[in-house]
Design a protein around this motif. Structure first.
Motif, PDB file in Angstrom:
ATOM      1  N   VAL A 125      -6.407  -0.420  -3.278  1.00 38.03           N
ATOM      2  CA  VAL A 125      -6.522   0.934  -2.732  1.00 38.03           C
ATOM      3  C   VAL A 125      -5.873   0.942  -1.353  1.00 38.03           C
ATOM      4  CG1 VAL A 125      -8.107   2.768  -2.030  1.00 38.03           C
ATOM      5  CG2 VAL A 125      -8.681   1.309  -3.977  1.00 38.03           C
ATOM      6  N   PHE A 126      -4.812   1.682  -1.214  1.00 35.07           N
ATOM      7  CA  PHE A 126      -4.103   1.765   0.068  1.00 35.07           C
ATOM      8  C   PHE A 126      -4.511   3.046   0.781  1.00 35.07           C
ATOM      9  CE2 PHE A 126      -1.042  -1.685   0.268  1.00 35.07           C
ATOM     10  CZ  PHE A 126      -1.098  -2.180  -1.029  1.00 35.07           C
ATOM     11  N   VAL A 127      -4.997   2.883   1.991  1.00 32.37           N
ATOM     12  CA  VAL A 127      -5.428   4.043   2.759  1.00 32.37           C
ATOM     13  C   VAL A 127      -4.592   4.125   4.033  1.00 32.37           C
ATOM     14  CG1 VAL A 127      -7.324   2.751   3.852  1.00 32.37           C
ATOM     15  CG2 VAL A 127      -7.439   5.226   3.752  1.00 32.37           C
ATOM     16  N   SER A 128      -4.182   5.334   4.338  1.00 36.41           N
ATOM     17  CA  SER A 128      -3.328   5.512   5.514  1.00 36.41           C
ATOM     18  C   SER A 128      -3.503   6.924   6.044  1.00 36.41           C
ATOM     19  CB  SER A 128      -1.864   5.285   5.134  1.00 36.41           C
ATOM     20  OG  SER A 128      -1.480   6.196   4.127  1.00 36.41           O
ATOM     21  N   GLY A 129      -2.838   7.179   7.136  1.00 39.03           N
ATOM     22  CA  GLY A 129      -2.817   8.540   7.671  1.00 39.03           C
ATOM     23  C   GLY A 129      -3.667   8.727   8.901  1.00 39.03           C
TER      24      GLY A 129
ATOM     25  N   VAL B 149       9.923   6.017  10.927  1.00 33.56           N
ATOM     26  CA  VAL B 149      10.425   4.654  10.675  1.00 33.56           C
ATOM     27  C   VAL B 149      10.036   4.102   9.305  1.00 33.56           C
ATOM     28  CG1 VAL B 149      10.532   3.920  13.083  1.00 33.56           C
ATOM     29  CG2 VAL B 149       8.431   3.624  11.835  1.00 33.56           C
ATOM     30  N   GLY B 150       9.120   4.734   8.625  1.00 32.51           N
ATOM     31  CA  GLY B 150       8.612   4.206   7.357  1.00 32.51           C
ATOM     32  C   GLY B 150       7.383   3.341   7.604  1.00 32.51           C
ATOM     33  N   GLY B 151       7.079   2.468   6.634  1.00 30.23           N
ATOM     34  CA  GLY B 151       5.905   1.600   6.766  1.00 30.23           C
ATOM     35  C   GLY B 151       6.080   0.638   7.930  1.00 30.23           C
ATOM     36  N   ILE B 152       5.014   0.404   8.674  1.00 31.12           N
ATOM     37  CA  ILE B 152       5.090  -0.500   9.829  1.00 31.12           C
ATOM     38  C   ILE B 152       4.265  -1.767   9.579  1.00 31.12           C
ATOM     39  CG2 ILE B 152       4.502  -0.769  12.280  1.00 31.12           C
ATOM     40  CD1 ILE B 152       5.109   2.253  12.610  1.00 31.12           C
ATOM     41  N   ALA B 153       3.055  -1.609   9.112  1.00 26.99           N
ATOM     42  CA  ALA B 153       2.182  -2.774   8.892  1.00 26.99           C
ATOM     43  C   ALA B 153       1.141  -2.417   7.855  1.00 26.99           C
ATOM     44  CB  ALA B 153       1.500  -3.161  10.209  1.00 26.99           C
ATOM     45  N   ASN B 154       0.565  -3.433   7.248  1.00 28.49           N
ATOM     46  CA  ASN B 154      -0.634  -3.198   6.442  1.00 28.49           C
ATOM     47  C   ASN B 154      -1.474  -4.461   6.375  1.00 28.49           C
ATOM     48  OD1 ASN B 154       0.101  -4.820   4.222  1.00 28.49           O
ATOM     49  ND2 ASN B 154       1.043  -3.121   3.150  1.00 28.49           N
ATOM     50  N   THR B 155      -2.717  -4.281   5.976  1.00 23.00           N
ATOM     51  CA  THR B 155      -3.619  -5.420   5.906  1.00 23.00           C
ATOM     52  C   THR B 155      -4.635  -5.198   4.805  1.00 23.00           C
ATOM     53  OG1 THR B 155      -5.189  -6.771   7.143  1.00 23.00           O
ATOM     54  CG2 THR B 155      -5.256  -4.422   7.574  1.00 23.00           C
ATOM     55  N   CYS B 156      -5.071  -6.286   4.214  1.00 22.70           N
ATOM     56  CA  CYS B 156      -6.193  -6.209   3.280  1.00 22.70           C
ATOM     57  C   CYS B 156      -7.448  -6.413   4.105  1.00 22.70           C
ATOM     58  CB  CYS B 156      -6.076  -7.277   2.209  1.00 22.70           C
ATOM     59  SG  CYS B 156      -7.482  -7.253   1.090  1.00 22.70           S
TER      60      CYS B 156
ATOM     61  N   THR C 279      -8.176  -3.611  12.635  1.00 17.70           N
ATOM     62  CA  THR C 279      -6.735  -3.874  12.713  1.00 17.70           C
ATOM     63  C   THR C 279      -6.007  -3.220  11.535  1.00 17.70           C
ATOM     64  OG1 THR C 279      -6.647  -5.875  11.388  1.00 17.70           O
ATOM     65  CG2 THR C 279      -7.233  -6.143  13.708  1.00 17.70           C
ATOM     66  N   VAL C 280      -4.705  -3.072  11.712  1.00 14.39           N
ATOM     67  CA  VAL C 280      -3.883  -2.537  10.620  1.00 14.39           C
ATOM     68  C   VAL C 280      -2.921  -3.606  10.107  1.00 14.39           C
ATOM     69  CG1 VAL C 280      -4.055  -0.144  11.371  1.00 14.39           C
ATOM     70  CG2 VAL C 280      -2.200  -1.567  12.246  1.00 14.39           C
ATOM     71  N   GLY C 281      -3.135  -4.848  10.504  1.00 16.91           N
ATOM     72  CA  GLY C 281      -2.367  -5.961   9.967  1.00 16.91           C
ATOM     73  C   GLY C 281      -1.142  -6.322  10.776  1.00 16.91           C
ATOM     74  N   THR C 282      -0.389  -7.266  10.233  1.00 18.02           N
ATOM     75  CA  THR C 282       0.825  -7.730  10.930  1.00 18.02           C
ATOM     76  C   THR C 282       2.005  -6.854  10.505  1.00 18.02           C
ATOM     77  OG1 THR C 282       1.089  -9.319   9.148  1.00 18.02           O
ATOM     78  CG2 THR C 282       0.111 -10.131  11.170  1.00 18.02           C
TER      79      THR C 282
ATOM     80  N   LEU D  89      -9.517  -2.924  -0.515  1.00 16.00           N
ATOM     81  CA  LEU D  89      -8.985  -1.871   0.344  1.00 16.00           C
ATOM     82  C   LEU D  89      -7.897  -2.440   1.253  1.00 16.00           C
ATOM     83  CD1 LEU D  89      -9.511   1.165   1.184  1.00 16.00           C
ATOM     84  CD2 LEU D  89     -10.773   0.221   3.109  1.00 16.00           C
ATOM     85  N   PHE D  90      -6.769  -1.765   1.284  1.00 13.52           N
ATOM     86  CA  PHE D  90      -5.672  -2.124   2.187  1.00 13.52           C
ATOM     87  C   PHE D  90      -5.466  -0.976   3.175  1.00 13.52           C
ATOM     88  CE2 PHE D  90      -3.587  -5.886   0.307  1.00 13.52           C
ATOM     89  CZ  PHE D  90      -4.329  -5.993  -0.867  1.00 13.52           C
ATOM     90  N   VAL D  91      -5.306  -1.340   4.422  1.00 11.09           N
ATOM     91  CA  VAL D  91      -5.063  -0.318   5.449  1.00 11.09           C
ATOM     92  C   VAL D  91      -3.584  -0.341   5.801  1.00 11.09           C
ATOM     93  CG1 VAL D  91      -5.610   0.437   7.785  1.00 11.09           C
ATOM     94  CG2 VAL D  91      -7.391  -0.574   6.361  1.00 11.09           C
ATOM     95  N   GLU D  92      -2.970   0.837   5.782  1.00 12.88           N
ATOM     96  CA  GLU D  92      -1.541   0.933   6.087  1.00 12.88           C
ATOM     97  C   GLU D  92      -1.329   1.684   7.401  1.00 12.88           C
ATOM     98  OE1 GLU D  92       1.275   1.185   2.338  1.00 12.88           O
ATOM     99  OE2 GLU D  92      -0.083   2.877   2.417  1.00 12.88           O
ATOM    100  N   TYR D  93      -0.331   1.262   8.129  1.00 19.63           N
ATOM    101  CA  TYR D  93       0.060   1.969   9.346  1.00 19.63           C
ATOM    102  C   TYR D  93       1.557   2.241   9.252  1.00 19.63           C
ATOM    103  CZ  TYR D  93       1.194   2.668  14.336  1.00 19.63           C
ATOM    104  OH  TYR D  93       1.658   3.165  15.525  1.00 19.63           O
ATOM    105  N   GLY D  94       1.937   3.461   9.451  1.00 20.05           N
ATOM    106  CA  GLY D  94       3.354   3.794   9.371  1.00 20.05           C
ATOM    107  C   GLY D  94       3.640   5.082  10.113  1.00 20.05           C
ATOM    108  N   ALA D  95       4.888   5.433  10.162  1.00 21.29           N
ATOM    109  CA  ALA D  95       5.291   6.688  10.796  1.00 21.29           C
ATOM    110  C   ALA D  95       6.440   7.240   9.978  1.00 21.29           C
ATOM    111  CB  ALA D  95       5.733   6.443  12.237  1.00 21.29           C
ATOM    112  N   ARG D  96       6.454   8.533   9.808  1.00 18.30           N
ATOM    113  CA  ARG D  96       7.518   9.136   8.994  1.00 18.30           C
ATOM    114  C   ARG D  96       8.889   8.830   9.577  1.00 18.30           C
ATOM    115  NH1 ARG D  96       4.490  14.696   7.016  1.00 18.30           N
ATOM    116  NH2 ARG D  96       2.536  13.613   6.663  1.00 18.30           N
TER     117      ARG D  96
END
Lengths: 87, 521
Positions: free
Chosen positions: B294-298, B326-333, B343-346, B317-324
């Motif tokens: 499950v990827f959660v972002s926003g 640049v696209g995806g920036i990081a994610n973490t389980c 944290t939002v991962g490396t 659950l995976f947490v995603e961090y991104g910006a429209r």
């Protein structure tokens, strides 16, 4: 803002600034308009004065600065000052 | 305004040299064959459609679409769009809520190299018209004539339209892969929405770099008219994976749990609100299937939500961090990381990320500063907005406006938005720290902290909360808890609202909350 609303705003500001300083008896008397609280009696430090001003600004929109509180000295004077600013 | 119904005309009647062939595409291909390559999405769709090993492109309740079938629909639609007058020099708006139709039109426009923008059905007409004017949208493709806009041509797409387009052919198309293919607006939660223009190469690059593995089946709960949902579905198709759509012929429609179980979904993309409603509550029935990601972002993903998935069993659950931009920036389980830090991962390998001070000097791990990023697929600036471009794009970096820090292991912690950071008489306060404390209360479903501006004190922190159904809590109790956990950083006022205002992505729109907090003045 009605007088009763203004009294509630001042009371809430006192509670935010000096938690526990206003007991039930004082509260009832103050809200009924029969009590003018001298601020010196509450021993407000600088942080408490800041909290009081913030609470007043949030509830009334009126800006007070901490040094004003020492000049005003009492809740009646503060209410008058707020009412004047609200026009 | 003119609404043209392709099905009303005989496609052969207007046919040029070869009946039904989309001449604009032919001409473009001939003129530019030395410089341009076939449209990236068109070529990739063609590749998957002839691959015998390819999985279905789309599965949805009551229907399955192969890549070959999808390609046929896309090419039919492309031919129809050309006949409607769509040209690479003109921006076309899409106002279609139905997922599959929206995707087909979007892919057809990509196939033709015609720039597109989604004008969502959920936006009021005035808002859609404003964006249409800003981008000089000439034509809007709709499936409901009521969604046409004044002063703009509308092309009404019906099932019959595509059926009749069967005898049209769309020649192999060549278009500039670096020309603008898609326009999106920024999320707009902190101010006026900015416009982002992506080329087809950027969209394809983002698709290529997404961490997707063969055999994955992806379900997005957000409407296809929302940017992340649309692009992620396109990424999925570009990579030859299966996109699971919610819409279908079953009534009543299936819920997220049923869709995941029934269609073997391996990847579920949700916002925080949706993730909260799907979080395991301890009962076996509340668990999503094990193996599902499950990827959660926003927006900020609260500690409690991370804990619920980690301890509840079933899906991870995976947490995603991104910006429209640049696209995806990081994610973490969330199983692997320290929840307390949220944290939002490396950062992804292709993304460069730094934490910098006000002077742009990179800061070491542990120190808090402004985040800046760059990636191969980032845009160079906002569309026709030099002021915002100068503010957010500096020295080859994109500054998303977030404040963060890196842990010793390189994980990114988001502290909040620089715009949102409050300065109360010199005390720096981030909304996230207030929200975390308030959300620790069992009755609080979500909290939003923000500033009421003060001429004397700077920013007065206040908060609004939304409670779980059937729960109650007094403001005094919340204030006391905040005081205990935050001291002078506590909100000076808390209001309990029936629901916090959110945008289509589920993000809380804080600018709408100030009035609710100070309305009783």
């Amino acid at each position: 803002m009605e007088n009763a609303q203004l009294r509630i705003a001042v009371l809430e500001a006192l509670k935010a600034a000096v938690p526990g300083a206003v007991n039930d008896q004082m509260r009832d008397s103050f809200l009924a308009g029969g009590l003018n609280i001298e601020l010196a009696r509450l021993e407000m430090d600088s942080l408490a004065r800041m909290e009081f001003c913030i609470a007043i600004e949030l509830s009334t929109g009126v800006t007070l600065v901490p040094p004003q509180l020492a000049e005003l000295g009492s809740t009646d004077a503060i209410e008058r000052c707020i009412r004047e600013q609200l026009g | 305004m003119s609404t043209r119904r392709a099905a009303d005309r005989n496609p052969r009647a207007a046919a040029p040299a070869r009946p039904g062939v989309a001449t604009i595409a032919q001409a473009s291909a001939k003129q530019n064959s030395d410089t341009y390559v076939h449209t990236l999405f068109g070529a990739r769709l063609g590749q998957w459609s002839t691959d015998p090993q390819a999985p279905p492109a789309i599965v949805m309740p009551g229907r399955e679409v192969t890549f070959s079938e999808l390609r046929g629909s896309v090419e039919n639609c492309a031919a129809w769009l050309v006949r409607e007058g769509c040209r690479p020099s003109q921006v076309v708006g899409i106002t279609i809520a139905e997922e599959l139709t929206n995707l087909v039109v979007s892919l057809a426009l990509l196939h033709l190299g015609v720039p597109q923008v989604c004008l969502p059905t959920y936006d009021p007409p005035a808002m859609r018209l404003r964006l249409a004017r800003r981008l000089a949208v000439a034509r809007i493709v709709v499936t409901d004539q009521r969604h046409a806009l004044p002063g703009r041509d509308a092309s009404l797409l019906t099932p019959e339209t595509l059926a009749r387009a069967n005898d049209l052919q769309c020649a192999a198309v060549a278009a500039d892969p670096d020309a603008t293919a898609m326009y999106f607006t920024s999320s707009g939660t902190t101010g006026e929405a900015k416009v982002i223009a992506l080329s087809q190469r950027m969209v394809a690059g983002r698709a290529e770099r997404r961490n997707l593995t063969p055999g994955e089946r992806m379900l997005m709960l957000a409407t296809v008219e929302d940017y992340p949902a649309q692009t992620k579905r396109l990424y999925c198709l570009y990579r030859g994976l299966t996109s699971v759509l919610q819409s279908g012929t079953l009534s009543p429609p299936l819920g997220a749990r049923e869709l995941c179980a029934h269609f073997g979904v391996t990847r579920l993309n949700v916002n925080v609100l949706q993730a909260s409603s799907l979080a395991p509550d301890g009962s076996a029935g509340s668990r999503l299937p094990a193996g599902l990601k499950v990827f959660v972002s926003g927006s900020r993903v609260p500690t409690r939500l991370r804990q619920a998935f980690r301890t509840g069993g079933g899906a991870a659950l995976f947490v995603e961090y991104g910006a429209r931009e640049v696209g995806g920036i990081a994610n973490t389980c969330t199983v692997d990381r320290d929840e307390a830090l949220e944290t939002v991962g490396t950062p992804h390998p292709e993304v460069e990320l730094e934490i910098v001070d006000r002077g742009g000097k990179a800061l070491p791990p542990g120190e808090v500063g402004e985040i800046r990023v760059r990636s191969p697929d980032m845009i160079g600036g906002f569309y026709q907005d030099p002021v915002a471009t100068a503010r957010y794009f500096r020295d080859g970096w994109f500054h998303p406006g977030d404040i963060g820090s890196l842990t010793a292991s390189g994980s990114l912690c988001i502290h909040g938005r620089a715009d949102d950071m409050m300065n109360l008489n010199g005390i720096k306060i981030f909304p996230a720290e207030i929200e975390r404390v308030l959300e620790e209360h069992p009755a609080v479903k979500a909290a939003a902290a923000f500033a009421v501006p003060s001429a004397v004190h700077g920013d007065i922190p206040v908060a609004a909360v939304e409670l779980h159904d059937g729960t109650m809590v007094g403001v005094d109790e919340l204030m006391a808890r905040a005081r205990e956990g935050l001291g002078v950083r506590a909100p000076r006022r808390i209001v309990v609202l029936e629901a916090l205002p959110r945008n289509a992505s589920g993000k809380i729109v804080k600018r709408d909350l100030v009035g609710a907090v100070v309305s009783d003045r």
